[in-house]
Design a protein around this motif. Structure first.
Motif, PDB file in Angstrom:
ATOM      1  N   LEU B   2       0.845  -1.195   0.000  1.00  0.00           N
ATOM      2  CA  LEU B   2       0.000   0.000   0.000  1.00  0.00           C
ATOM      3  C   LEU B   2       0.881   1.246   0.000  1.00  0.00           C
ATOM      4  O   LEU B   2       0.582   2.241  -0.651  1.00  0.00           O
ATOM      5  CB  LEU B   2      -0.906  -0.019   1.237  1.00  0.00           C
ATOM      6  N   GLY B  43     -12.806  14.484   4.614  1.00  0.00           N
ATOM      7  CA  GLY B  43     -12.821  13.072   4.924  1.00  0.00           C
ATOM      8  C   GLY B  43     -11.458  12.415   4.843  1.00  0.00           C
ATOM      9  O   GLY B  43     -10.448  13.044   4.542  1.00  0.00           O
ATOM     10  N   CYS B  44     -11.455  11.124   5.120  1.00  0.00           N
ATOM     11  CA  CYS B  44     -10.235  10.320   5.102  1.00  0.00           C
ATOM     12  C   CYS B  44     -10.133   9.588   3.759  1.00  0.00           C
ATOM     13  O   CYS B  44     -10.993   9.715   2.894  1.00  0.00           O
ATOM     14  CB  CYS B  44     -10.269   9.320   6.247  1.00  0.00           C
ATOM     15  N   TYR B  46     -10.477   6.425   3.119  1.00  0.00           N
ATOM     16  CA  TYR B  46     -11.589   5.483   2.921  1.00  0.00           C
ATOM     17  C   TYR B  46     -12.813   6.221   2.390  1.00  0.00           C
ATOM     18  O   TYR B  46     -13.491   5.757   1.464  1.00  0.00           O
ATOM     19  CB  TYR B  46     -11.883   4.754   4.237  1.00  0.00           C
ATOM     20  N   ASP B  47     -13.088   7.381   2.955  1.00  0.00           N
ATOM     21  CA  ASP B  47     -14.194   8.230   2.505  1.00  0.00           C
ATOM     22  C   ASP B  47     -14.039   8.516   1.004  1.00  0.00           C
ATOM     23  O   ASP B  47     -14.984   8.379   0.221  1.00  0.00           O
ATOM     24  CB  ASP B  47     -14.154   9.537   3.316  1.00  0.00           C
ATOM     25  N   LEU B  50     -14.680   5.506  -1.175  1.00  0.00           N
ATOM     26  CA  LEU B  50     -16.116   5.214  -1.211  1.00  0.00           C
ATOM     27  C   LEU B  50     -16.841   6.173  -2.165  1.00  0.00           C
ATOM     28  O   LEU B  50     -17.689   5.761  -2.955  1.00  0.00           O
ATOM     29  CB  LEU B  50     -16.669   5.360   0.210  1.00  0.00           C
ATOM     30  N   CYS B 130      -9.273   1.474   8.984  1.00  0.00           N
ATOM     31  CA  CYS B 130      -8.129   1.618   9.902  1.00  0.00           C
ATOM     32  C   CYS B 130      -7.931   0.426  10.839  1.00  0.00           C
ATOM     33  O   CYS B 130      -6.824  -0.106  10.951  1.00  0.00           O
ATOM     34  CB  CYS B 130      -8.297   2.865  10.771  1.00  0.00           C
ATOM     35  N   VAL B 131      -8.992   0.036  11.546  1.00  0.00           N
ATOM     36  CA  VAL B 131      -8.810  -0.975  12.598  1.00  0.00           C
ATOM     37  C   VAL B 131      -8.323  -2.313  12.033  1.00  0.00           C
ATOM     38  O   VAL B 131      -7.308  -2.840  12.487  1.00  0.00           O
ATOM     39  CB  VAL B 131     -10.091  -1.113  13.459  1.00  0.00           C
ATOM     40  N   LEU B 134      -4.790  -2.069  11.000  1.00  0.00           N
ATOM     41  CA  LEU B 134      -3.865  -1.997  12.135  1.00  0.00           C
ATOM     42  C   LEU B 134      -3.605  -3.376  12.728  1.00  0.00           C
ATOM     43  O   LEU B 134      -2.485  -3.691  13.137  1.00  0.00           O
ATOM     44  CB  LEU B 134      -4.477  -1.069  13.188  1.00  0.00           C
ATOM     45  N   ILE B 135      -4.625  -4.231  12.791  1.00  0.00           N
ATOM     46  CA  ILE B 135      -4.417  -5.560  13.372  1.00  0.00           C
ATOM     47  C   ILE B 135      -3.913  -6.547  12.319  1.00  0.00           C
ATOM     48  O   ILE B 135      -3.683  -7.711  12.617  1.00  0.00           O
ATOM     49  CB  ILE B 135      -5.695  -6.109  14.054  1.00  0.00           C
ATOM     50  N   GLY B 161      -8.433   4.748   6.390  1.00  0.00           N
ATOM     51  CA  GLY B 161      -8.523   6.199   6.610  1.00  0.00           C
ATOM     52  C   GLY B 161      -7.214   6.876   6.923  1.00  0.00           C
ATOM     53  O   GLY B 161      -6.946   7.978   6.435  1.00  0.00           O
ATOM     54  N   PHE B 162      -6.377   6.225   7.704  1.00  0.00           N
ATOM     55  CA  PHE B 162      -5.185   6.926   8.175  1.00  0.00           C
ATOM     56  C   PHE B 162      -4.115   7.136   7.100  1.00  0.00           C
ATOM     57  O   PHE B 162      -3.147   7.845   7.342  1.00  0.00           O
ATOM     58  CB  PHE B 162      -4.586   6.230   9.406  1.00  0.00           C
ATOM     59  N   VAL B 163      -4.241   6.538   5.919  1.00  0.00           N
ATOM     60  CA  VAL B 163      -3.200   6.771   4.906  1.00  0.00           C
ATOM     61  C   VAL B 163      -3.265   8.173   4.316  1.00  0.00           C
ATOM     62  O   VAL B 163      -2.292   8.620   3.705  1.00  0.00           O
ATOM     63  CB  VAL B 163      -3.169   5.737   3.756  1.00  0.00           C
ATOM     64  N   GLY B 164      -4.375   8.849   4.483  1.00  0.00           N
ATOM     65  CA  GLY B 164      -4.384  10.211   3.962  1.00  0.00           C
ATOM     66  C   GLY B 164      -5.765  10.785   3.770  1.00  0.00           C
ATOM     67  O   GLY B 164      -6.741  10.349   4.379  1.00  0.00           O
ATOM     68  N   SER B 165      -5.822  11.780   2.885  1.00  0.00           N
ATOM     69  CA  SER B 165      -7.031  12.573   2.708  1.00  0.00           C
ATOM     70  C   SER B 165      -8.020  11.901   1.763  1.00  0.00           C
ATOM     71  O   SER B 165      -7.735  10.875   1.149  1.00  0.00           O
ATOM     72  CB  SER B 165      -6.640  13.918   2.117  1.00  0.00           C
TER      73      SER B 165
END
Lengths: 463, 472
Positions: B2, B43-44, B46-47, B50, B130-131, B134-135, B161-165
């Motif tokens: 990624l 948004g993130c 993922y947003d 989508l 994200c979750v 992360l796991i 989401g945490f990878v960016g905008s």
């Protein structure tokens, strides 16, 4: 009474279809919005904030002052305290809020951050820079519960942070109200009026009626404008008693009582004649005053609307989906007026729902509501706006309750409690039934004598 | 993996913004500013993914994550469909605490199996969040196995989401299409005038405002990526002759890579504004002719443009008596704001300020030209209190902006018109610009304003004012 395993049907499916549930941080942030001069901060990635914000804007039609710690890949690995610190300082600089209400998310809770300690450190470290801006934190992982659970955690956090320990002094005419997540600003306003009618002064926490009731402040404000103040919370330890509204306020109520010694009375519902009667009796006892004339009139008006309305409720099958305490508050209205709760869906197996007058309670989603409504031949869907797709597919009317109601104007003012709120609810529901009533045709009695086909029976009273 | 993908997107050679950056700046990626803790909006990733993919109407969009990601977000936009409504349903693994502890791969696998059994879709899009990222849930592997075992394409969209905008997420959504969808099916009806439109999401049905123009010219829309799209349209999109990129920042990677892989030329265009729409028709016709379409197409396009422009301007001019002299605060990202400016000027409205925050130099030059060299009218970000002041003090009669600043105008008791992507009215093409002016008229001339702008007939303490009605 049945055992939990028999009453609750926990949908053990892997793919939740059309979620009923929303996230606990959203609930926590909504509770923070009931504080004056507050700016809620989500500790997570940007989307956690953005989605919640958009939903709240669409429901309340108000600017929602949310911020995010904007966690990224690197900070997710290294830890997010710096982000919280930076966010708090940036927010302070820009908006000067009185309170920054912080909630965690699935992302930071999965990491296992001790944000509570981080927030305390930040407040101490920047004491001078932050001045009067207070920080409060609630741990709200996305994967445990829904809106009302997150709301409850935030209210507990506010009590811990802002309410002083009891000092034995009591202000006899002052009472605390812990408002639940299922209460709209309109509900809060109505409850305040009822309490004030007894000459009592309520301190309501959180108070959405001050912040999200849609008033026009006459200037630009970057935080909430209105709601419970820090000074209000600073007086809660001297109240005569606390009313905790909704079962999810029980933990907060117990916490407040343990901290202050102020006795808590749990109110499990304020919708429906008997529920409101119980509240009124409680208030009469606390205040030592007779029930005011205007409440007695309102009660009489409710009785009359129940008389007029009951024709339309009898035999109706209701498919309802809501978080536990909204469900608990509204369910008895239907069954008490002669309708049947044919399909009941909620988000958590809350033990008090055992006593709800229905065969089973599905812990599931709006997919379950749709299936159940179709199978049981429901006459009406009752849930939030996301029920609109099921309503279209099934060709059934949807009565919107709770949050979110993004396709309605004035959702903030929907009032479902008190004699007046119940009266409006009974009338609105009856009118919905009238709008969708079955009109008689010869086919209804084609098999006359079998006892079937009495659909048209209630029409005479519709006028 | 990624990480490579994200870095590659930051290096996107087709992106104009990128071309102007140094190597070091490029490495930092897009919209660093938007990610400041405590001062971020939007948004993130993922947003964004989508937004880019959900308009594919006949597939299941399955979100792998805790309830926030789908529960707070499903059915929240106005991307319209002419067929299946499946895309509007919310599917999620709704990860619980136990799933976080034990890992969510099995639940995801079962969820994929269930939605395919229940809904029989041509494909399933699985969104990583994200979750589970992360796991360490390997969403790509689960999708690969599912595709193989279940015989239905299961497409991983790896944009936690945490990878960016949001913007990065748009591009990652596009990558998912490039890696797993486009070119995986062959059409049986490919023709010489087939085109794709990329980055148009058919919000409020805007695609349908311009589709008839193409039809009049005999140009066939092979796929809109992804507005009102069926899975098959997108899978066969590689057989189009020309790609048009709308809102190029969002999915520029898709256009450029399709050119690389299948030699499809692309151009950037916009349906926002009259001249823009004409430019699209012109460029598209020329490129199609270059690719072997009937050369007569160019003349037919010119004839259609002349007719449509004349009708549109005539319709817009009809509003002049009702709108002339009104002052507008135009607050958009800034790209293409000049195309709105020209329509506003046609009805005699005065644009007092227009923002050029995200505009390219070319956009800025054109806007400046229209504002007759009035540089002070071109501004960057306007702080909300300043916006409020301008409206309240009557420096502007109406604000045109996105939803985020809506309540600044409304709380100042001044008219506001939504011209952002979440809007409910469609403003694309010739008819769209006429519609915009019609909505402006409705907004600014509503008699309600006069009523509510009057203060209550009492002072701050509730004492009645002696002069009836008080000051306005």
């Amino acid at each position: 009474m049945q055992k939990p395993s028999e009453k609750f049907v926990i949908a053990r499916k892997s793919a939740s279809t059309n979620p009923l549930k929303m996230s606990p941080p959203l609930g926590a942030a909504m509770a923070y919005l009931g504080l004056d001069g507050c700016l809620p901060l989500f500790h997570g990635s940007q989307g956690c904030t953005a989605f919640a914000l958009v939903l709240l804007v669409r429901h309340f039609k108000e600017a929602i002052p949310f911020q995010t710690t904007a966690m990224n890949e690197v900070t997710t690995i290294l830890g997010g305290m710096d982000n919280v610190e930076q966010a708090v300082l940036n927010i302070h600089k820009r908006a000067r809020p009185k309170v920054i209400g912080i909630c965690s998310t699935g992302l930071t809770e999965t990491r296992g951050e001790d944000t509570f300690a981080d927030v305390r450190t930040i407040q101490a470290k920047h004491a001078e820079a932050l001045g009067d801006t207070q920080l409060v934190f609630a741990a709200t992982p996305d994967f445990a519960g829904g809106v009302q659970e997150g709301w409850g955690k935030a209210v507990s956090a506010m009590i811990d942070r802002f309410v002083p320990a009891g000092d034995g002094t009591r202000t006899l005419r002052q009472i605390n109200v812990l408002a639940g997540a299922h209460m709209s600003p309109g509900d809060v306003d109505e409850l305040r009026e009822i309490i004030e009618a007894f000459g009592l002064e309520p301190i309501i926490l959180p108070d959405l009626s001050g912040s999200l009731d849609g008033h026009v402040p006459g200037r630009h404000v970057g935080t909430t404008y209105g709601g419970t103040t820090i000074a209000d919370m600073g007086r809660m330890h001297r109240s005569a008693c606390t009313l905790a509204i909704g079962e999810h306020m029980r933990i907060s109520g117990e916490r407040l009582e343990a901290r202050t010694g102020v006795p808590t009375r749990f109110i499990d519902g304020l919708t429906g004649l008997e529920a409101v009667d119980r509240l009124v009796v409680t208030l009469a006892e606390i205040s030592g005053k007779p029930v005011p004339k205007r409440l007695r009139r309102q009660r009489s008006q409710l009785v009359d609307s129940m008389l007029d309305g009951h024709f339309h409720f009898g035999g109706k099958r209701i498919a309802i989906a809501a978080e536990p305490d909204l469900l608990w508050a509204l369910g008895p209205i239907f069954t008490g007026m002669g309708a049947e709760l044919s399909t009941v869906v909620t988000t958590m197996p809350a033990p008090h729902l055992e006593a709800l007058d229905c065969a089973k309670v599905i812990v599931g989603d709006l997919g379950d509501l749709e299936t159940g409504a179709a199978e049981t031949g429901a006459d009406l869907l009752v849930t939030h706006s996301h029920g609109r797709q099921a309503s279209e597919r099934l060709g059934l009317p949807l009565f919107r309750v709770g949050f979110p109601q993004f396709d309605r104007i004035g959702a903030a003012h929907q009032t479902l409690l008190g004699y007046r709120g119940t009266r409006a609810l009974v009338c609105d529901l009856a009118n919905t039934f009238i709008d969708h009533a079955h009109h008689a045709s010869p086919a209804d009695w084609a098999g006359a004598g079998s006892g079937e086909g009495s659909h048209g029976g209630s029409q005479a009273a519709a006028g | 993996m990624l990480k490579q993908k994200v870095q590659e997107l930051f290096n996107e050679p087709g992106c104009v913004t990128n071309q102007g950056k140094s190597d070091a700046e490029r490495k930092k990626g897009c919209s660093i500013k938007g990610l400041t803790p405590g001062a971020a909006a939007g948004g993130c990733a993922y947003d964004g993914a989508l937004i880019a993919l959900q308009p594919i109407t006949d597939v299941v969009h399955l979100v792998h994550g805790p309830i926030a990601c789908a529960g707070n977000a499903w059915d929240n936009r106005h991307a319209a469909s002419s067929g299946s409504e499946l895309y509007r349903m919310g599917f999620t693994t709704d990860m619980s605490e136990l799933d976080v502890i034990h890992g969510g791969e099995k639940k995801l696998w079962k969820a994929i199996k269930d939605v395919i059994a229940d809904r029989n879709p041509p494909a399933v899009f699985v969104y990583q969040t994200c979750v589970p990222a992360l796991i360490g849930d390997d969403v790509e592997k689960v999708c690969e196995v599912a595709t193989e075992k279940l015989g239905v394409p299961v497409i991983p969209v790896n944009a936690p989401g945490f990878v960016g905008s949001k913007n990065l997420g748009n591009k990652l959504g596009g990558e998912a299409l490039l890696d797993h969808v486009i070119g995986t099916m062959e059409p049986d009806d490919a023709g010489p005038t087939d085109v794709n439109i990329i980055g148009e999401y058919n919000l409020s049905g805007e695609l349908w405002q311009v589709k008839p123009l193409f039809e009049k010219l005999g140009i066939r829309l092979r796929a809109c990526i992804t507005g009102d799209a069926r899975y098959r349209d997108v899978a066969t999109a590689h057989r189009a002759r020309v790609n048009m990129m709308v809102c190029s920042q969002a999915m520029i990677n898709v256009g450029r890579k399709m050119q690389e892989r299948w030699g499809i030329p692309f151009f950037e265009g916009s349906f926002y504004g009259i001249e823009d729409t004409s430019d699209v028709l012109r460029t598209m016709s020329r490129l199609l002719v270059d690719q072997g379409a009937d050369p007569g197409l160019i003349d037919r396009a010119e004839a259609l443009i002349a007719e449509e422009e004349e009708n549109a301007w005539a319709a817009i001019r009809a509003y002049k008596p009702r709108l002339e002299g009104r002052k507008v605060l135009l607050y958009t990202g800034g790209h293409k704001s000049w195309s709105v400016v020209s329509a506003l000027q046609e009805v005699g409205m005065e644009v007092v300020r227009t923002s050029v925050r995200k505009a390219t130099d070319n956009d800025k030059a054109r806007a400046l030209d229209l504002m007759e060299g009035e540089e002070s009218a071109l501004v960057g970000a306007i702080p909300a209190p300043e916006m409020y002041r301008m409206l309240e003090e009557g420096e502007a009669d109406i604000m045109l902006s996105g939803g985020r600043t809506q309540f600044v105008a409304l709380k100042a008791r001044r008219p506001w018109l939504d011209i952002n992507q979440e809007r409910h009215y469609a403003y694309a093409g010739y008819v769209g610009m006429v519609e915009l002016v019609r909505q402006l008229d409705k907004a600014v001339n509503n008699p309600m304003w006069a009523t509510i702008q009057k203060d209550a007939p009492w002072d701050a303490d509730g004492n009645l004012l002696t002069t009836a009605g008080g000051e306005g």
